[in-house]
Design a protein around this motif. Structure first.
Motif, short mmCIF file in Angstrom:
data_model
loop_
_atom_site.label_atom_id
_atom_site.label_comp_id
_atom_site.label_asym_id
_atom_site.label_seq_id
_atom_site.Cartn_x
_atom_site.Cartn_y
_atom_site.Cartn_z
N GLN A 101 0.84 -1.20 0.00
CA GLN A 101 0.00 0.00 0.00
C GLN A 101 0.87 1.26 0.00
N ARG A 102 2.06 1.17 0.62
CA ARG A 102 2.98 2.31 0.57
C ARG A 102 3.46 2.55 -0.87
N VAL A 103 3.67 1.46 -1.62
CA VAL A 103 4.07 1.62 -3.03
C VAL A 103 2.96 2.34 -3.80
N ALA A 104 1.73 1.92 -3.57
CA ALA A 104 0.59 2.55 -4.25
C ALA A 104 0.49 4.03 -3.86
N LEU A 105 0.75 4.30 -2.59
CA LEU A 105 0.71 5.67 -2.09
C LEU A 105 1.84 6.51 -2.70
N ALA A 106 3.04 5.92 -2.76
CA ALA A 106 4.19 6.62 -3.34
C ALA A 106 3.93 6.95 -4.81
N ARG A 107 3.33 6.00 -5.52
CA ARG A 107 3.03 6.21 -6.94
C ARG A 107 2.05 7.38 -7.10
N ALA A 108 1.07 7.44 -6.19
CA ALA A 108 0.09 8.53 -6.24
C ALA A 108 0.75 9.87 -5.88
N LEU A 109 1.67 9.84 -4.91
CA LEU A 109 2.35 11.07 -4.49
C LEU A 109 3.22 11.64 -5.61
N ALA A 110 3.88 10.74 -6.36
CA ALA A 110 4.87 11.17 -7.35
C ALA A 110 4.25 12.04 -8.43
N ILE A 111 2.99 11.85 -8.72
CA ILE A 111 2.38 12.69 -9.76
C ILE A 111 2.00 14.06 -9.21
N ASN A 112 2.26 14.27 -7.91
CA ASN A 112 2.07 15.58 -7.28
C ASN A 112 0.64 16.10 -7.43
N PRO A 113 -0.33 15.32 -6.98
CA PRO A 113 -1.73 15.67 -7.22
C PRO A 113 -2.23 16.74 -6.25
N ASP A 114 -3.26 17.45 -6.67
CA ASP A 114 -3.94 18.39 -5.76
C ASP A 114 -4.98 17.66 -4.93
N VAL A 115 -5.43 16.52 -5.46
CA VAL A 115 -6.46 15.76 -4.76
C VAL A 115 -6.07 14.28 -4.76
N MET A 116 -6.15 13.67 -3.59
CA MET A 116 -5.91 12.22 -3.44
C MET A 116 -7.25 11.54 -3.25
N LEU A 117 -7.52 10.52 -4.04
CA LEU A 117 -8.75 9.75 -3.89
C LEU A 117 -8.38 8.41 -3.27
N LEU A 118 -8.87 8.16 -2.07
CA LEU A 118 -8.49 6.95 -1.34
C LEU A 118 -9.75 6.15 -1.03
N ASP A 119 -9.83 4.92 -1.57
CA ASP A 119 -11.01 4.10 -1.35
C ASP A 119 -10.66 2.93 -0.44
N GLU A 120 -11.01 3.02 0.82
CA GLU A 120 -10.74 1.99 1.82
C GLU A 120 -9.30 1.47 1.70
N PRO A 121 -8.31 2.37 1.66
CA PRO A 121 -6.94 1.92 1.36
C PRO A 121 -6.33 1.07 2.47
N LEU A 122 -6.88 1.14 3.67
CA LEU A 122 -6.27 0.45 4.80
C LEU A 122 -7.05 -0.79 5.23
N SER A 123 -8.17 -1.07 4.57
CA SER A 123 -9.04 -2.11 5.12
C SER A 123 -8.52 -3.52 4.93
N SER A 124 -7.49 -3.72 4.08
CA SER A 124 -6.90 -5.06 3.97
C SER A 124 -5.77 -5.27 4.98
N LEU A 125 -5.46 -4.26 5.77
CA LEU A 125 -4.32 -4.35 6.69
C LEU A 125 -4.80 -4.75 8.08
N ASP A 126 -3.88 -5.27 8.88
CA ASP A 126 -4.29 -5.64 10.23
C ASP A 126 -4.47 -4.37 11.07
N PRO A 127 -5.27 -4.47 12.15
CA PRO A 127 -5.71 -3.27 12.88
C PRO A 127 -4.59 -2.36 13.37
N HIS A 128 -3.51 -2.97 13.82
CA HIS A 128 -2.41 -2.16 14.36
C HIS A 128 -1.77 -1.31 13.26
N LEU A 129 -1.50 -1.96 12.14
CA LEU A 129 -0.87 -1.28 11.00
C LEU A 129 -1.82 -0.22 10.42
N ARG A 130 -3.09 -0.55 10.43
CA ARG A 130 -4.11 0.36 9.92
C ARG A 130 -4.05 1.69 10.66
#
Ligand SMILES: Nc1ncnc2c1ncn2[C@@H]1O[C@H](COP(=O)(O)OP(=O)(O)O)[C@@H](O)[C@H]1O
Ligand SMILES: [Mg+2]
Length: 353
Positions: A146-175
């Motif tokens: 998910q960090r790779v996906a986040l880094a890829r989104a950051l690199a395009i330097n967007p004004d708006v980030m669209l995040l759809d349940e990005p953490l729901s596949s992770l365990d609670p602590h990491l989430r």
């Protein structure tokens, strides 16, 4: 003028109105969450903003750019909208290195070498992936992917980030940990976030404002605090936090009694005049009830459970159950004992709301 603007947006799938006449304004740099149960239209809303889904009615604008308009028959494709996006599924390219996963969209844009290298390195450093840049994303944990996906989104330097349940596949602590990382990245880069989640605590922790949806229809748009302390209706009250609802009916003299019993409410516990009706739902939070010996709603303790820091009481009130939660150091009644309940913050809703 608000930055992201949805005007009367409607989307149908056959007979289902997935999103119904949605009006929404999101500010620059704001973290805005779409919250609601599964199937309420969150993803559809986000996909229309992203450009993966056309509208049946309405318009979407960002800044001075029109993105979609049914009336003007206009539709800007996703790759021209310049948004960062992260979804629930780990969308990494397994045959590319971590570095190339992040750099690839910039190559497609034909970005110059120096800028591409700088942006990719920045994004990898910001997401703690620089050390594994040459490795395969397949060797990373779910959080790493998910960090790779986040880094890829950051690199395009967007004004708006669209995040759809990005953490729901992770365990609670990491989430929980990654919530903070997302907030830190937002602070550093300054983008607005539109965050889709069905997890109310995630929405509370992250957002400047939350929109609660039900069956495609907006229920409330407000700060996390106001959503929690002044829910617009029974649905919002129930969806956010723990809740009690007591069905009550009017006695005719301005007083109310617990439905189906002769347990009257204290004379001081009456709805505001504009809410008065023959039958009402009296809502309260388990943490906002005190035990009292005088003038409370009368009940009997049926269950008492030790939950760690809190003790959870289930109190029978005229055949209905009210939950009360108290700190474990506070004295409270025992199972089988009669008790009085004082509602610190009563809320009144219509039965059908
Ligand atoms: N491609 C589709 N085809 C048909 N129905 C869809 C499609 N996408 C979503 N829906 C329906 O639209 C409604 C909203 O779905 P969705 O936006 O995915 O909800 P959420 O993200 O809040 O869980 C649901 O009733 C869903 O079944
Ligand atoms: Mg969804």
């Amino acid at each position: 003028m608000s930055y992201v603007r949805l005007i009367n947006v409607t989307k149908r799938f056959g007979m289902v109105k997935a999103v119904d006449s949605l009006n929404l304004n999101i500010e620059r740099g704001e973290c805005f969450s779409l919250l609601g149960p599964s199937g309420c239209g969150k993803t559809t809303t986000l996909r229309m903003v992203a450009g993966f889904e056309d509208l049946d009615e309405g318009e979407i604008h960002v800044g001075d750019r029109l993105l979609s308009s049914k009336a003007k028959n206009f539709y800007l494709p996703p790759e021209k909208r310049h948004f960062g996006m992260v979804f629930q599924a780990f969308a990494v390219w397994p045959h590319l290195s971590v570095y190339e996963n992040v750099a690839f969209p910039l190559r497609i844009q034909r970005m110059g070498k120096a800028e591409l290298e700088q942006r990719t390195k920045d994004a990898l450093l910001s997401t703690n992936l620089w050390g594994v840049a040459d490795g395969s994303p397949e060797d990373l944990s779910g959080g790493g992917k998910q960090r790779v996906a986040l880094a890829r989104a950051l690199a395009i330097n967007p004004d708006v980030m669209l995040l759809d349940e990005p953490l729901s596949s992770l365990d609670p602590h990491l989430r929980e940990e990654m919530r903070f990382e997302i907030k830190d990245l937002q602070k550093k880069y300054g983008f607005a976030i539109i965050y889709v989640t069905h997890d109310q605590s995630e929405a509370m922790a992250l957002s400047d404002r939350i929109m609660v949806m039900k069956s495609g229809v907006v229920q409330q748009i407000d700060s996390p605090l106001n959503i929690y302390s002044s829910p617009a209706n029974k649905f919002v009250f129930n969806f956010i936090g723990l809740s009690n609802f007591l069905d009550v009916s009017a006695l005719g003299n301005g007083q109310y009694t617990v439905e189906g019993s002769n347990t009257s409410l204290p004379t001081s516990l009456v709805p505001p005049r504009e809410k008065a009706a023959p039958k009402l739902s009296l809502a309260s939070r388990p943490s906002e009830i005190d035990f009292t010996t005088e003038g409370g709603i009368l009940g009997t303790v049926r269950r008492k459970s030790f939950l760690g820091e809190v003790i959870d009481y289930q109190v029978d009130v005229g055949g209905q159950t009210v939950r009360v939660q108290k700190g474990r150091r506070e004295a409270g009644p025992n199972v089988g004992e009669a008790c009085g309940l004082h509602l610190l913050r009563p809320h009144w809703y219509g039965i059908e709301e």
